[in-house]
Design a protein around this motif. Structure first.
Motif, PDB file in Angstrom:
ATOM      1  N   ARG A   1      53.869  24.543  53.030  1.00  0.00           N
ATOM      2  CA  ARG A   1      54.354  25.886  52.715  1.00  0.00           C
ATOM      3  C   ARG A   1      54.526  26.108  51.219  1.00  0.00           C
ATOM      4  O   ARG A   1      54.872  25.195  50.462  1.00  0.00           O
ATOM      5  N   ALA A   2      54.329  27.339  50.796  1.00  0.00           N
ATOM      6  CA  ALA A   2      54.547  27.714  49.397  1.00  0.00           C
ATOM      7  C   ALA A   2      56.031  27.807  49.081  1.00  0.00           C
ATOM      8  O   ALA A   2      56.453  27.543  47.956  1.00  0.00           O
ATOM      9  N   MET A   3      56.833  28.211  50.068  1.00  0.00           N
ATOM     10  CA  MET A   3      58.270  28.400  49.878  1.00  0.00           C
ATOM     11  C   MET A   3      58.968  27.796  51.086  1.00  0.00           C
ATOM     12  O   MET A   3      58.812  28.295  52.206  1.00  0.00           O
ATOM     13  N   LYS A   4      59.708  26.749  50.875  1.00  0.00           N
ATOM     14  CA  LYS A   4      60.391  26.075  51.989  1.00  0.00           C
ATOM     15  C   LYS A   4      61.813  26.614  52.098  1.00  0.00           C
ATOM     16  O   LYS A   4      62.592  26.511  51.172  1.00  0.00           O
ATOM     17  N   ASP A   5      62.120  27.248  53.245  1.00  0.00           N
ATOM     18  CA  ASP A   5      63.429  27.852  53.461  1.00  0.00           C
ATOM     19  C   ASP A   5      63.818  27.628  54.919  1.00  0.00           C
ATOM     20  O   ASP A   5      63.102  28.072  55.823  1.00  0.00           O
ATOM     21  N   PRO A   6      64.945  26.942  55.170  1.00  0.00           N
ATOM     22  CA  PRO A   6      65.367  26.704  56.561  1.00  0.00           C
ATOM     23  C   PRO A   6      65.512  27.991  57.361  1.00  0.00           C
ATOM     24  O   PRO A   6      65.348  27.981  58.586  1.00  0.00           O
ATOM     25  N   ALA A   7      65.808  29.107  56.686  1.00  0.00           N
ATOM     26  CA  ALA A   7      65.959  30.383  57.395  1.00  0.00           C
ATOM     27  C   ALA A   7      64.644  30.865  57.985  1.00  0.00           C
ATOM     28  O   ALA A   7      64.632  31.744  58.850  1.00  0.00           O
ATOM     29  N   ASP A   8      63.533  30.318  57.493  1.00  0.00           N
ATOM     30  CA  ASP A   8      62.229  30.758  57.959  1.00  0.00           C
ATOM     31  C   ASP A   8      61.653  29.890  59.071  1.00  0.00           C
ATOM     32  O   ASP A   8      60.496  30.045  59.452  1.00  0.00           O
ATOM     33  N   GLU A   9      62.427  28.931  59.567  1.00  0.00           N
ATOM     34  CA  GLU A   9      61.916  28.117  60.673  1.00  0.00           C
ATOM     35  C   GLU A   9      61.503  29.018  61.839  1.00  0.00           C
ATOM     36  O   GLU A   9      62.165  30.012  62.101  1.00  0.00           O
ATOM     37  N   PRO A  10      60.389  28.757  62.488  1.00  0.00           N
ATOM     38  CA  PRO A  10      59.623  27.508  62.501  1.00  0.00           C
ATOM     39  C   PRO A  10      58.489  27.438  61.474  1.00  0.00           C
ATOM     40  O   PRO A  10      57.638  26.555  61.583  1.00  0.00           O
ATOM     41  N   ASN A  11      58.458  28.342  60.495  1.00  0.00           N
ATOM     42  CA  ASN A  11      57.492  28.238  59.400  1.00  0.00           C
ATOM     43  C   ASN A  11      56.045  28.225  59.867  1.00  0.00           C
ATOM     44  O   ASN A  11      55.262  27.342  59.513  1.00  0.00           O
ATOM     45  N   VAL A  12      55.665  29.195  60.654  1.00  0.00           N
ATOM     46  CA  VAL A  12      54.273  29.300  61.079  1.00  0.00           C
ATOM     47  C   VAL A  12      53.724  30.696  60.809  1.00  0.00           C
ATOM     48  O   VAL A  12      52.791  31.156  61.463  1.00  0.00           O
ATOM     49  N   THR A  13      54.300  31.394  59.834  1.00  0.00           N
ATOM     50  CA  THR A  13      53.814  32.729  59.488  1.00  0.00           C
ATOM     51  C   THR A  13      53.198  32.731  58.094  1.00  0.00           C
ATOM     52  O   THR A  13      53.533  31.907  57.244  1.00  0.00           O
ATOM     53  N   GLN A  14      52.286  33.672  57.885  1.00  0.00           N
ATOM     54  CA  GLN A  14      51.667  33.898  56.580  1.00  0.00           C
ATOM     55  C   GLN A  14      51.778  35.386  56.280  1.00  0.00           C
ATOM     56  O   GLN A  14      51.228  36.217  56.996  1.00  0.00           O
ATOM     57  N   ASP A  15      52.532  35.715  55.228  1.00  0.00           N
ATOM     58  CA  ASP A  15      52.729  37.115  54.858  1.00  0.00           C
ATOM     59  C   ASP A  15      51.751  37.532  53.772  1.00  0.00           C
ATOM     60  O   ASP A  15      51.496  36.782  52.821  1.00  0.00           O
ATOM     61  N   PHE A  16      51.248  38.755  53.897  1.00  0.00           N
ATOM     62  CA  PHE A  16      50.508  39.413  52.827  1.00  0.00           C
ATOM     63  C   PHE A  16      51.229  40.724  52.541  1.00  0.00           C
ATOM     64  O   PHE A  16      51.487  41.504  53.464  1.00  0.00           O
ATOM     65  N   VAL A  17      51.583  40.951  51.283  1.00  0.00           N
ATOM     66  CA  VAL A  17      52.275  42.173  50.881  1.00  0.00           C
ATOM     67  C   VAL A  17      51.323  42.967  50.004  1.00  0.00           C
ATOM     68  O   VAL A  17      50.977  42.547  48.897  1.00  0.00           O
ATOM     69  N   LEU A  18      50.887  44.127  50.498  1.00  0.00           N
ATOM     70  CA  LEU A  18      49.819  44.895  49.874  1.00  0.00           C
ATOM     71  C   LEU A  18      50.295  46.320  49.575  1.00  0.00           C
ATOM     72  O   LEU A  18      51.187  46.841  50.244  1.00  0.00           O
ATOM     73  N   VAL A  19      49.677  46.938  48.563  1.00  0.00           N
ATOM     74  CA  VAL A  19      50.032  48.305  48.157  1.00  0.00           C
ATOM     75  C   VAL A  19      48.760  49.103  47.878  1.00  0.00           C
ATOM     76  O   VAL A  19      47.660  48.541  47.832  1.00  0.00           O
ATOM     77  N   THR A  20      48.910  50.393  47.649  1.00  0.00           N
ATOM     78  CA  THR A  20      47.756  51.275  47.516  1.00  0.00           C
ATOM     79  C   THR A  20      47.243  51.437  46.089  1.00  0.00           C
ATOM     80  O   THR A  20      46.438  52.321  45.825  1.00  0.00           O
ATOM     81  N   HIS A  21      47.671  50.584  45.152  1.00  0.00           N
ATOM     82  CA  HIS A  21      47.042  50.596  43.828  1.00  0.00           C
ATOM     83  C   HIS A  21      46.411  49.229  43.569  1.00  0.00           C
ATOM     84  O   HIS A  21      47.012  48.190  43.833  1.00  0.00           O
ATOM     85  N   GLU A  22      45.192  49.264  43.052  1.00  0.00           N
ATOM     86  CA  GLU A  22      44.402  48.034  42.942  1.00  0.00           C
ATOM     87  C   GLU A  22      44.973  47.066  41.926  1.00  0.00           C
ATOM     88  O   GLU A  22      45.023  45.860  42.175  1.00  0.00           O
ATOM     89  N   GLU A  23      45.371  47.575  40.779  1.00  0.00           N
ATOM     90  CA  GLU A  23      46.057  46.742  39.793  1.00  0.00           C
ATOM     91  C   GLU A  23      47.548  47.074  39.840  1.00  0.00           C
ATOM     92  O   GLU A  23      47.937  48.217  40.117  1.00  0.00           O
ATOM     93  N   PHE A  24      48.383  46.085  39.536  1.00  0.00           N
ATOM     94  CA  PHE A  24      49.814  46.344  39.542  1.00  0.00           C
ATOM     95  C   PHE A  24      50.155  47.271  38.374  1.00  0.00           C
ATOM     96  O   PHE A  24      49.448  47.316  37.366  1.00  0.00           O
ATOM     97  N   LEU A  25      51.228  48.026  38.508  1.00  0.00           N
ATOM     98  CA  LEU A  25      51.571  49.031  37.500  1.00  0.00           C
ATOM     99  C   LEU A  25      52.184  48.430  36.244  1.00  0.00           C
ATOM    100  O   LEU A  25      52.247  49.101  35.211  1.00  0.00           O
ATOM    101  N   PHE A  26      52.625  47.176  36.305  1.00  0.00           N
ATOM    102  CA  PHE A  26      53.278  46.525  35.164  1.00  0.00           C
ATOM    103  C   PHE A  26      52.705  45.127  35.009  1.00  0.00           C
ATOM    104  O   PHE A  26      52.475  44.423  35.982  1.00  0.00           O
ATOM    105  N   ALA A  27      52.511  44.720  33.756  1.00  0.00           N
ATOM    106  CA  ALA A  27      51.806  43.463  33.485  1.00  0.00           C
ATOM    107  C   ALA A  27      52.572  42.243  33.974  1.00  0.00           C
ATOM    108  O   ALA A  27      51.999  41.323  34.548  1.00  0.00           O
ATOM    109  N   ASP A  28      53.886  42.238  33.726  1.00  0.00           N
ATOM    110  CA  ASP A  28      54.685  41.052  34.025  1.00  0.00           C
ATOM    111  C   ASP A  28      56.142  41.449  34.200  1.00  0.00           C
ATOM    112  O   ASP A  28      56.477  42.642  34.179  1.00  0.00           O
TER     113      ASP A  28
END
Length: 366
Positions: free
Chosen positions: A121-148
């Motif tokens: 896993r990329a992020m190990k958190d006991p609250a996320d057990e059983p840790n068998v999910t993969q999240d994708f968080v997507l938005v409607t603009h191709e590039e992010f609005l802020f650099a960093d």
């Protein structure tokens, strides 16, 4: 497609691709503190804990993501390494951290949660057990609005605060004014231009990861776009000028009474870390999007009372929740990791609801 992928010569992932600024942690702490105030303000207003962004959902969908067969090596990475299917839950939302009328324009969001994804896993958190999910968080603009994170603190937080404080009629008047300014030829910065974008049916929108993600041995950005004709027909349409309070929800519910929906999930490989930088999420990447999977949603009730409560109050979406092979990269993603967790913890605490990661799609109510 195989020839295109093999001729790209994508950049190999290595730890030194990321180069955080020395004071990034302090900047992120300031952003979290400011967003916490927005959380608390929304809680006082609605008497319920909300996400500090994308608070309003329009649909909670059950579907299936199917990895394409015979992908070339550069695309057969992580959860896409083998041609198999994963059940998915999708949450469709709008950017504001408060509940607004669908008359308001702005960024639309898609949280996509695949179930049954096992591995380191990329992020190990006991609250996320059983840790068998993969999240994708997507938005409607191709590039992010802020650099960093630094740019977000300077330019993004004032926008986030305004979205949390101002009433709908003031924001509507502001978007109308911005539209007039653009019509006379005055360019708008990206963080304001999104509020004069056409108010289109969300099912016809295209969504992007807007920041780099590790893609196994490589680095990529993701795109999710309509594939079935009924969805493509929505892409050029707009909502009425004075839509209903929950127009998007109503349109989505009406669509799924009679239609299924198919989307294409594609990856855009990084081929040059100088022109496609990891630490600046505003830069355009000049490489093709290559399909790796299909996402299909059958006919269903996308917003029953039980389903809404489960999607809005129980679930959380964080692009760091998934495989190490798909670890988010760059400053904006490091910011998101901490911000999303802080917002989720606040929301679940004040609502006295335990956060839970599903191990089976049957856990999503009908």
């Amino acid at each position: 497609m195989t020839g295109i992928a093999e001729n790209l010569r994508p950049v190999r992932y290595h730890d030194n691709l990321e180069q955080p600024k020395a004071d990034e942690a302090e900047v992120i702490d300031k952003i979290i503190a400011a967003l916490r105030k927005n959380n608390e303000r929304a809680y006082r207003k609605f008497k319920h804990g909300l996400r500090d962004a994308h608070a309003k959902s329009h649909a909670i969908l059950r579907g299936e993501l199917t990895v394409h067969p015979d992908l070339p090596e550069v695309l057969a990475q992580g959860m896409f390494a083998e041609p198999r299917s994963y059940p998915v839950i999708a949450r469709i939302s709008t950017t504001s951290g408060v509940l607004r009328s669908d008359k308001m324009r702005g960024v639309r969001g898609l949280g996509l949660k695949a179930i049954g994804v096992s591995g380191d896993r990329a992020m190990k958190d006991p609250a996320d057990e059983p840790n068998v999910t993969q999240d994708f968080v997507l938005v409607t603009h191709e590039e992010f609005l802020f650099a960093d994170a630094h740019a977000y603190l300077k330019l993004g937080m004032p926008t986030a605060t305004a979205l949390a404080k101002l009433p709908d009629n003031v924001l509507w008047a502001g978007s109308e004014l911005l539209g007039l300014v653009r019509k006379i030829g005055v360019p708008l910065p990206p963080n304001l231009a999104v509020f004069v974008a056409p108010n289109r049916p969300i099912l016809g929108e295209t969504f992007f990861s807007s920041a780099p993600i590790r893609y196994g041995d490589y680095v990529a950005r993701f795109k999710y776009e309509p594939a079935s004709p009924e969805l493509k027909a929505l892409a050029g349409q707009t909502l009425p000028r004075n839509p209903g309070q929950d127009e998007h929800r109503d349109l989505i519910m009406a669509f799924f009474e009679n239609n299924s929906a198919e989307y294409t999930f594609s990856v855009q490989l990084c081929t040059d870390p100088d022109t496609m930088p990891i630490e600046d999420a505003t830069k355009h990447w000049d490489s093709p999007y290559l399909p790796v999977a299909t996402v299909v949603f059958p006919r269903q009730n996308p917003y029953s009372a039980l389903r809404r409560a489960y999607g809005d109050d129980v679930l959380s979406f964080n692009s760091w929740r998934g495989l190490a092979a798909h670890r988010p990269l760059g400053s904006i993603n490091r910011l998101k990791r901490t911000v999303y967790e802080a917002s989720s913890n606040f929301r679940h605490d004040v609502n006295h609801i335990d956060r839970h990661e599903p191990a089976d799609i049957a856990e999503l109510p009908d």
